[in-house]
Write an enzyme that holds these catalytic residues in place. Structure first.
Site, short mmCIF file in Angstrom:
data_model
loop_
_atom_site.label_atom_id
_atom_site.label_comp_id
_atom_site.label_asym_id
_atom_site.label_seq_id
_atom_site.Cartn_x
_atom_site.Cartn_y
_atom_site.Cartn_z
N ARG A 1 23.34 11.08 -14.78
CA ARG A 1 22.13 11.88 -15.31
C ARG A 1 21.28 12.50 -14.34
NH1 ARG A 1 22.51 8.16 -19.92
NH2 ARG A 1 23.19 9.47 -21.77
N HIS B 1 30.36 4.87 -9.09
CA HIS B 1 31.41 4.66 -9.86
C HIS B 1 32.44 4.51 -8.44
CE1 HIS B 1 29.68 7.60 -12.88
NE2 HIS B 1 30.18 6.59 -13.64
#
Ligand code: PAF
Length: 285
Positions: free
Chosen positions: A193, A36
């Site tokens: 995840r 990100h």
């Protein structure tokens, strides 16, 4: 600045537009990592003002998926954004985005439904309705933030292709900026995840990048027949890996190809230790 309501964001955007500033949007579900951060850095470089949305979007989770246990780390996310020069972190709650009681059914909520040809494959096959939820929330974020540029990771390549298609088909005035996959030194593609993986699972999870890299080196040596390239994956798989798909598609329109070329993207999804992981590579890169 951390904002939770649509009205607050709209007021800020109005101010920026009045000043003629360019706006970048980085849509996320939080639990921010270096992947990100690479999107955020690119946005900060390119735009006068950057909004990062942090919203675990309930309507893109299918029944039985990890909506409740999806990692939520807003304080750390907000700090990372602050340090990176982000102007606004927009973290609405589900009622703010959808209105009380409206979620999870298109009896009440207007959805944006991407074309069947793009969603009846890869992740869309097992995650029925997932991309309806993604397109709906991304469209709403575009309407709220009115960005000039929006930044998406190549890691979710099917999502990126579908969002580009939505923007083109619906004439949404935003430029989509694709950002390369960020990997650990080991080759594992970064994902929120990955937090679910044990140390042992993390080693096993390298199977995805190993398969992709091996396919790419075979391709670079001259093998273009897709069935032959697929065959090379099996030597890497063992009882720890549950392969969901390994597909070769044209990267513009997700059409399956029998012969690979430099426009072919290879997509893989595999469960490791019960965690569903995805990765992809553009051949020849
Ligand atoms: O890629 C994600 O994190 C999500 O699908 C997105 C684009 C933020 C929409 O909820």
């Amino acid at each position: 600045m951390l904002l939770h309501t649509i009205n607050e964001v709209r007021a800020q955007v109005k101010e920026w537009k009045k000043q003629g500033l360019t706006i970048g949007l980085v849509p996320t579900m939080g639990a921010l990592h270096d992947g990100h951060l690479s999107l955020i850095k690119k946005a900060v470089e390119k735009c006068d003002r950057v909004v990062v949305s942090v919203f675990v979007n309930p309507i893109q989770f299918c029944p039985g998926e990890d909506l409740d246990k999806y990692p939520r780390t807003l304080d750390a996310d907000n700090k990372m954004c602050d340090d990176a020069g982000v102007s606004v972190v927009f973290a609405p709650n589900p009622n703010e985005m959808y209105g009380e009681g409206q979620m999870r059914t298109n009896d009440f909520l207007t959805y944006v439904i991407p074309p069947f040809f793009y969603v009846n494959k890869l992740c869309g096959k097992s995650r029925v309705g997932h991309f309806d939820g993604v397109c709906t929330v991304v469209n709403k974020l575009f309407n709220i933030v009115q960005p000039d540029y929006a930044f998406f990771g190549q890691k979710d390549a099917q999502q990126l292709i579908i969002i580009k298609k939505m923007v083109k088909d619906l004439n949404i005035p935003v430029e989509i900026i694709p950002c390369p996959i960020v990997r650990e030194e080991s080759g594992l593609a970064l994902s929120s995840r990955n937090k679910y993986l044990s140390d042992e699972d993390k080693k096993e999870a390298l199977v995805l990048s190993k398969i992709l890299n091996n396919i790419n080196s075979c391709y670079k040596k001259g093998v273009t027949d897709v069935e032959a390239l697929k065959e090379t994956a099996y030597e890497f798989l063992n009882e720890h890996h549950e392969l969901e798909y390994l597909e070769f598609m044209n990267q513009e329109d997700l059409e399956k190809v029998p012969q690979a070329d430099n426009n072919t993207r290879v997509f893989i999804a595999c469960r490791v230790g019960g965690v569903r992981l995805i990765d992809n590579i553009l051949l020849g890169e």
